[in-house]
Motif scaffolding. Structure first.
Motif, PDB file in Angstrom:
ATOM      1  N   LYS A 133       2.655  19.257  -0.591  1.00 30.77           N
ATOM      2  CA  LYS A 133       1.295  19.504  -0.107  1.00 30.77           C
ATOM      3  C   LYS A 133       0.516  18.187   0.019  1.00 30.77           C
ATOM      4  CE  LYS A 133      -2.934  21.992  -1.109  1.00 30.77           C
ATOM      5  NZ  LYS A 133      -3.754  22.583  -2.155  1.00 30.77           N
ATOM      6  N   THR A 134       0.620  17.348  -0.983  1.00 32.53           N
ATOM      7  CA  THR A 134      -0.088  16.056  -0.945  1.00 32.53           C
ATOM      8  C   THR A 134       0.496  15.143   0.121  1.00 32.53           C
ATOM      9  OG1 THR A 134      -0.689  16.222  -3.266  1.00 32.53           O
ATOM     10  CG2 THR A 134      -0.700  14.010  -2.309  1.00 32.53           C
ATOM     11  N   ILE A 135       1.815  15.112   0.223  1.00 29.96           N
ATOM     12  CA  ILE A 135       2.480  14.249   1.193  1.00 29.96           C
ATOM     13  C   ILE A 135       2.037  14.576   2.621  1.00 29.96           C
ATOM     14  CG2 ILE A 135       4.747  13.751   2.216  1.00 29.96           C
ATOM     15  CD1 ILE A 135       5.862  13.899  -0.656  1.00 29.96           C
ATOM     16  N   LEU A 136       1.651  15.821   2.853  1.00 28.77           N
ATOM     17  CA  LEU A 136       1.259  16.253   4.196  1.00 28.77           C
ATOM     18  C   LEU A 136      -0.244  16.169   4.459  1.00 28.77           C
ATOM     19  CD1 LEU A 136       3.698  19.270   4.629  1.00 28.77           C
ATOM     20  CD2 LEU A 136       3.931  16.936   5.517  1.00 28.77           C
ATOM     21  N   GLU A 137      -1.031  15.672   3.487  1.00 34.03           N
ATOM     22  CA  GLU A 137      -2.466  15.488   3.714  1.00 34.03           C
ATOM     23  C   GLU A 137      -2.676  14.354   4.718  1.00 34.03           C
ATOM     24  OE1 GLU A 137      -4.714  14.872   0.142  1.00 34.03           O
ATOM     25  OE2 GLU A 137      -3.922  16.698  -0.795  1.00 34.03           O
ATOM     26  N   VAL A 138      -3.698  14.465   5.543  1.00 32.21           N
ATOM     27  CA  VAL A 138      -3.951  13.494   6.605  1.00 32.21           C
ATOM     28  C   VAL A 138      -4.076  12.074   6.064  1.00 32.21           C
ATOM     29  CG1 VAL A 138      -5.589  12.774   8.397  1.00 32.21           C
ATOM     30  CG2 VAL A 138      -4.974  15.178   8.158  1.00 32.21           C
ATOM     31  N   ASP A 139      -4.879  11.873   5.001  1.00 30.88           N
ATOM     32  CA  ASP A 139      -5.065  10.527   4.456  1.00 30.88           C
ATOM     33  C   ASP A 139      -3.755   9.961   3.932  1.00 30.88           C
ATOM     34  OD1 ASP A 139      -7.818  10.350   4.945  1.00 30.88           O
ATOM     35  OD2 ASP A 139      -8.289  11.426   3.100  1.00 30.88           O
ATOM     36  N   VAL A 140      -2.936  10.798   3.336  1.00 33.14           N
ATOM     37  CA  VAL A 140      -1.656  10.356   2.792  1.00 33.14           C
ATOM     38  C   VAL A 140      -0.685  10.059   3.935  1.00 33.14           C
ATOM     39  CG1 VAL A 140       0.295  10.985   1.298  1.00 33.14           C
ATOM     40  CG2 VAL A 140      -2.046  11.601   0.626  1.00 33.14           C
ATOM     41  N   LEU A 141      -0.665  10.908   4.948  1.00 30.29           N
ATOM     42  CA  LEU A 141       0.197  10.660   6.116  1.00 30.29           C
ATOM     43  C   LEU A 141      -0.149   9.336   6.790  1.00 30.29           C
ATOM     44  CD1 LEU A 141       0.413  14.216   7.724  1.00 30.29           C
ATOM     45  CD2 LEU A 141       2.316  12.889   6.807  1.00 30.29           C
ATOM     46  N   ARG A 142      -1.424   9.044   6.885  1.00 25.61           N
ATOM     47  CA  ARG A 142      -1.874   7.780   7.493  1.00 25.61           C
ATOM     48  C   ARG A 142      -1.313   6.602   6.692  1.00 25.61           C
ATOM     49  NH1 ARG A 142      -7.186   8.638   7.269  1.00 25.61           N
ATOM     50  NH2 ARG A 142      -7.091   9.935   9.105  1.00 25.61           N
ATOM     51  N   ASN A 143      -1.360   6.705   5.369  1.00 24.75           N
ATOM     52  CA  ASN A 143      -0.813   5.646   4.517  1.00 24.75           C
ATOM     53  C   ASN A 143       0.701   5.568   4.635  1.00 24.75           C
ATOM     54  OD1 ASN A 143      -3.249   4.711   3.570  1.00 24.75           O
ATOM     55  ND2 ASN A 143      -3.234   6.024   1.765  1.00 24.75           N
ATOM     56  N   GLU A 144       1.361   6.719   4.746  1.00 27.76           N
ATOM     57  CA  GLU A 144       2.823   6.724   4.897  1.00 27.76           C
ATOM     58  C   GLU A 144       3.226   5.987   6.170  1.00 27.76           C
ATOM     59  OE1 GLU A 144       3.821  10.889   4.751  1.00 27.76           O
ATOM     60  OE2 GLU A 144       3.167  11.050   2.678  1.00 27.76           O
ATOM     61  N   LEU A 145       2.481   6.193   7.230  1.00 26.97           N
ATOM     62  CA  LEU A 145       2.757   5.503   8.492  1.00 26.97           C
ATOM     63  C   LEU A 145       2.567   3.997   8.333  1.00 26.97           C
ATOM     64  CD1 LEU A 145       3.454   5.568  11.491  1.00 26.97           C
ATOM     65  CD2 LEU A 145       1.033   5.991  11.958  1.00 26.97           C
ATOM     66  N   ALA A 146       1.464   3.596   7.711  1.00 26.76           N
ATOM     67  CA  ALA A 146       1.204   2.163   7.506  1.00 26.76           C
ATOM     68  C   ALA A 146       2.286   1.529   6.637  1.00 26.76           C
ATOM     69  CB  ALA A 146      -0.167   1.960   6.869  1.00 26.76           C
ATOM     70  N   VAL A 147       2.712   2.238   5.609  1.00 27.72           N
ATOM     71  CA  VAL A 147       3.758   1.718   4.722  1.00 27.72           C
ATOM     72  C   VAL A 147       5.091   1.658   5.463  1.00 27.72           C
ATOM     73  CG1 VAL A 147       5.116   2.242   2.647  1.00 27.72           C
ATOM     74  CG2 VAL A 147       2.617   2.359   2.575  1.00 27.72           C
ATOM     75  N   GLY A 148       5.391   2.661   6.262  1.00 23.63           N
ATOM     76  CA  GLY A 148       6.626   2.658   7.046  1.00 23.63           C
ATOM     77  C   GLY A 148       6.685   1.472   7.994  1.00 23.63           C
ATOM     78  N   VAL A 149       5.581   1.201   8.661  1.00 21.94           N
ATOM     79  CA  VAL A 149       5.504   0.042   9.560  1.00 21.94           C
ATOM     80  C   VAL A 149       5.664  -1.245   8.750  1.00 21.94           C
ATOM     81  CG1 VAL A 149       3.963  -1.278  11.077  1.00 21.94           C
ATOM     82  CG2 VAL A 149       4.172   1.211  11.347  1.00 21.94           C
ATOM     83  N   GLY A 150       5.038  -1.293   7.585  1.00 16.64           N
ATOM     84  CA  GLY A 150       5.158  -2.467   6.721  1.00 16.64           C
ATOM     85  C   GLY A 150       6.598  -2.705   6.278  1.00 16.64           C
ATOM     86  N   CYS A 151       7.302  -1.628   5.919  1.00 19.79           N
ATOM     87  CA  CYS A 151       8.707  -1.767   5.517  1.00 19.79           C
ATOM     88  C   CYS A 151       9.576  -2.204   6.700  1.00 19.79           C
ATOM     89  CB  CYS A 151       9.231  -0.448   4.935  1.00 19.79           C
ATOM     90  SG  CYS A 151       8.599  -0.078   3.293  1.00 19.79           S
ATOM     91  N   LEU A 152       9.282  -1.678   7.880  1.00 12.34           N
ATOM     92  CA  LEU A 152      10.029  -2.084   9.066  1.00 12.34           C
ATOM     93  C   LEU A 152       9.828  -3.580   9.329  1.00 12.34           C
ATOM     94  CD1 LEU A 152      11.846  -1.336  11.421  1.00 12.34           C
ATOM     95  CD2 LEU A 152       9.801  -0.648  12.695  1.00 12.34           C
ATOM     96  N   LYS A 153       8.593  -4.057   9.180  1.00 11.60           N
ATOM     97  CA  LYS A 153       8.313  -5.484   9.350  1.00 11.60           C
ATOM     98  C   LYS A 153       9.105  -6.307   8.339  1.00 11.60           C
ATOM     99  CE  LYS A 153       3.612  -5.289  11.192  1.00 11.60           C
ATOM    100  NZ  LYS A 153       2.190  -5.572  10.878  1.00 11.60           N
ATOM    101  N   GLU A 154       9.129  -5.847   7.073  1.00 10.66           N
ATOM    102  CA  GLU A 154       9.890  -6.563   6.040  1.00 10.66           C
ATOM    103  C   GLU A 154      11.370  -6.615   6.400  1.00 10.66           C
ATOM    104  OE1 GLU A 154       9.530  -5.598   1.875  1.00 10.66           O
ATOM    105  OE2 GLU A 154       7.368  -5.302   2.070  1.00 10.66           O
ATOM    106  N   LEU A 155      11.901  -5.485   6.832  1.00 14.20           N
ATOM    107  CA  LEU A 155      13.323  -5.409   7.189  1.00 14.20           C
ATOM    108  C   LEU A 155      13.650  -6.338   8.358  1.00 14.20           C
ATOM    109  CD1 LEU A 155      16.088  -4.024   6.790  1.00 14.20           C
ATOM    110  CD2 LEU A 155      15.310  -2.277   8.396  1.00 14.20           C
ATOM    111  N   LEU A 156      12.817  -6.306   9.384  1.00 12.42           N
ATOM    112  CA  LEU A 156      13.042  -7.165  10.551  1.00 12.42           C
ATOM    113  C   LEU A 156      12.918  -8.644  10.191  1.00 12.42           C
ATOM    114  CD1 LEU A 156      11.221  -5.127  13.342  1.00 12.42           C
ATOM    115  CD2 LEU A 156      13.692  -5.435  13.028  1.00 12.42           C
TER     116      LEU A 156
END
Length: 167
Positions: A133-156
């Motif tokens: 339920k928390t993982i699907l909250e809008v504010d949390v989803l927004r952070n998940e996206l930002a973190v995912g992009v951040g991890c992709l940048k680290e990997l690249l």
């Protein structure tokens, strides 16, 4: 709600200027007292609630994950110190400010990034503590996206460095 009349005195307390590691008291004794938003406010319903949940569940993480949890808990609290004396803060702005601090704490604070964690151990532990339920909250989803992009940048970045260094 406006800041408490004694918000400056609360903010000046040593534990409010430098939150104690591995505790969640900052959310209740500093943020909520200086900027009272009640049980539905960020300090109590999200910050304090999940800080305690992670503190209680830290043993479900591996060694690297535990280190990361303690560092992130401290980072999230430190990031909120400016809100203690913000005279124009509202409960909504505190929530927004709090959530906006999450990606940087997850990605760049301390020795490890969330991207360094074991997805099968630490990722599962994160999901169990947060809940779907928390993982699907809008504010949390927004952070998940930002973190995912951040991890992709680290990997690249690591991949490019490996290619350039011939590794």
């Amino acid at each position: 709600m406006p800041a408490a009349p004694d918000a400056d005195a609360i903010a000046a307390l040593p534990a409010c200027q430098n939150p104690v590691n591995r505790t969640c008291d900052f959310y209740y004794d500093c943020l909520e007292k200086a900027q009272p938003c009640g049980s539905d406010g960020y300090a109590v319903s999200f910050g304090g609630h999940y800080c305690n949940a992670f503190k209680d569940g830290v043993s479900t993480f591996d060694t690297k994950g535990q280190y990361w949890i303690w560092e992130v808990m401290h980072c999230l609290q430190v990031s909120l110190i400016p809100m203690l004396t913000n005279k124009t803060a509202t409960c909504d702005s505190i929530r927004t400010f709090g959530f906006n601090s999450h990606p940087a704490c997850y990605l760049t604070y301390g020795k490890y990034s969330i991207c360094d964690l074991d997805p099968l151990v630490d990722g599962v532990a994160l999901i169990k503590i947060l809940g779907i339920k928390t993982i699907l909250e809008v504010d949390v989803l927004r952070n998940e996206l930002a973190v995912g992009v951040g991890c992709l940048k680290e990997l690249l970045t690591k991949a490019i460095e490996a290619v350039l260094l011939g590794a």
